[in-house]
Design a protein around this motif. Structure first.
Motif, short mmCIF file in Angstrom:
data_model
loop_
_atom_site.label_atom_id
_atom_site.label_comp_id
_atom_site.label_asym_id
_atom_site.label_seq_id
_atom_site.Cartn_x
_atom_site.Cartn_y
_atom_site.Cartn_z
N GLY A 13 0.99 -1.35 0.12
CA GLY A 13 -0.02 0.00 -0.01
C GLY A 13 0.77 1.33 0.02
O GLY A 13 2.25 1.11 0.06
N CYS A 37 -5.11 3.33 -5.50
CA CYS A 37 -4.48 2.24 -4.69
C CYS A 37 -5.20 0.79 -5.26
O CYS A 37 -4.04 0.05 -5.38
CB CYS A 37 -5.09 2.36 -3.55
SG CYS A 37 -4.50 3.62 -2.27
N VAL A 45 -5.04 -4.05 -0.36
CA VAL A 45 -4.19 -2.85 -0.06
C VAL A 45 -4.31 -2.27 1.36
O VAL A 45 -5.19 -2.18 2.04
CB VAL A 45 -4.81 -1.78 -0.90
CG1 VAL A 45 -3.69 -0.51 -1.27
CG2 VAL A 45 -5.00 -2.34 -2.49
#
Length: 439
Positions: A13, A37, A45
């Motif tokens: 992440g 993301c 994530v």
């Protein structure tokens, strides 16, 4: 976004700021942040020290359906009793046996009878709104539709004889209810921020009005006001605070979801004249051939497809979070107990892995013969046991209102470049000014 000392181990992440993590990136552009993301880091994530995003449709289904009982809807602050703002005693914000009892109390009121009633009364309310429209005269679409949807909510909840002055009083509650129901950053109760001072001033009026509604004669008549009757007289009998919280969240959910869905659908139709023309022709035939009610709804299959596609691109519910109550595995990673796990309708509904030309408006995706899609890639009303109890009512209202508007008028966007989504408690359409034109 919450912050905790130890992140879930090994989950990729964005790093974010040394002190605030990804709070600023999320707060400044939630939709863009979550999308980037997902595209960059994959199916699982790490959004923050104690936050995880799931984007795989299979994982979404596992979370909301298969493992629903292992997640808590209420925040840790609500469970500890440290968060007094909002409406923590409502069904929407409850968990476990408490949630099951409240859902059981409300379920009978949200059966086919309520959907039938919505289909029957929405026509008259739509005609009332459109009677004030004039070709060539600009309208703020959300203002018009909000009055209509609020009248529908109050009529369905509180009875057909609900007076205009009473609806106006409920309308004055909408803003504080929305304010009370969402807070991206929780500060201690004693911090006198302008927002909190405004909330405290509003709360007394919210209390007075909702308690008066609960004591109205309609509450004793299940035929006139089935939702209100189920709340007041259902089993288990609610406390006064529970009743207040339920009424507030039902008003908020019933008003905001339909309002946003109608406006977003109309924006898309204004941008796609061929689809608008098809809705117009279908609606003219259906309105001429069938009386108001569910039969008319069944005569609007293409309009249904248009609404479903609008809900894919602009789902009013754009993010859903739960707190994991035990360690769980997703995508080969261990998500520890206490982690806030998030799924996003905005992200999954636009994921190019599961939707061809994902950013395009294509109502034909929802017509017979279209390819199937993974269950967890489309969930505008949620999935599993906690899916929206009023989904059928909201869909019926939205389809009918859209059909009614577009059979009468072609809407021209005044400034399409200014239209944008505002990801608040719901995904609100901002800057939608329209000019009704004759066909």
């Amino acid at each position: 976004m919450t912050t905790a000392a130890t992140p879930p181990v090994g989950i990729p992440g964005p790093g974010g700021d040394k002190y605030l993590g990804n709070l600023h990136a999320f707060s400044s552009d939630p939709l863009g942040f979550l999308t980037s993301c997902s595209r960059e880091y994959g199916d699982v994530v790490r959004l923050g020290a104690n936050n995880v995003l799931l984007t795989s449709p299979d994982d979404v289904e596992r979370m909301l359906v298969d493992r629903n009982s292992k997640f808590s809807k209420a925040s840790a602050d609500t469970r500890r009793g440290s968060r007094r703002q909002g409406f923590p005693r409502s069904m929407m914000n409850s968990d476990g046996a408490d949630w099951q009892a409240k859902r059981h109390r409300m379920r009978p009121a949200f059966g086919r009878g309520l959907t039938t009633r919505a289909a029957e009364i929405v026509h008259a309310q739509g005609e009332r709104m459109l009677a004030g429209w004039r070709t060539g005269a600009p309208r703020t679409l959300q203002d018009d539709v909000s009055v209509l949807t609020l009248r529908l909510v109050t009529s369905l909840m509180f009875g057909d004889e609900f007076r205009d002055e009473d609806t106006a009083e409920v309308a004055r509650l909408v803003a504080p209810i929305m304010d009370l129901s969402t807070s991206p950053l929780l500060l201690p109760e004693w911090v006198p921020t302008p927002r909190k001072l405004r909330i405290r001033r509003s709360m007394a009026r919210v209390d007075r009005t909702l308690r008066a509604l609960a004591a109205s004669p309609a509450a004793s008549d299940p035929d006139r006001a089935p939702v209100l009757h189920a709340l007041v007289h259902g089993d288990p009998k609610p406390t006064p605070d529970e009743l207040r919280d339920e009424l507030a969240t039902l008003i908020m959910a019933g008003f905001e979801t339909t309002n946003d869905a109608v406006v977003w659908t109309s924006v898309l139709l204004a941008r796609h004249p061929e689809a608008a023309e098809r809705v117009r022709e279908e609606a003219r035939t259906a309105f001429a051939a069938t009386p108001a009610g569910l039969a008319r709804m069944e005569a609007l299959p293409y309009t249904h497809a248009v609404v479903r596609e609008a809900l894919r691109l602009y789902s009013p519910v754009w993010i859903t979070s739960r707190d994991a109550m035990e360690d769980m595995e997703f995508g080969g990673y261990v998500v520890p107990a206490g982690t806030t796990v998030t799924v996003s309708q905005w992200v999954n509904h636009r994921d190019p892995r599961h939707w061809e030309s994902a950013e395009d408006f294509r109502p034909e995706r929802w017509l017979p013969g279209a390819p199937d899609f993974p269950r967890g890639s489309y969930f505008p009303f949620g999935l599993g046991p906690r899916a929206c109890i009023g989904a059928a009512v909201a869909t019926t209202e939205t389809v009918h209102i859209v059909a009614d508007i577009w059979r009468r008028f072609r809407l021209e966007l005044v400034a399409p470049e200014r239209i944008r989504p505002r990801p608040a408690l719901a995904l609100q359409p901002m800057g939608v000014e329209v000019v009704p034109r004759a066909w």
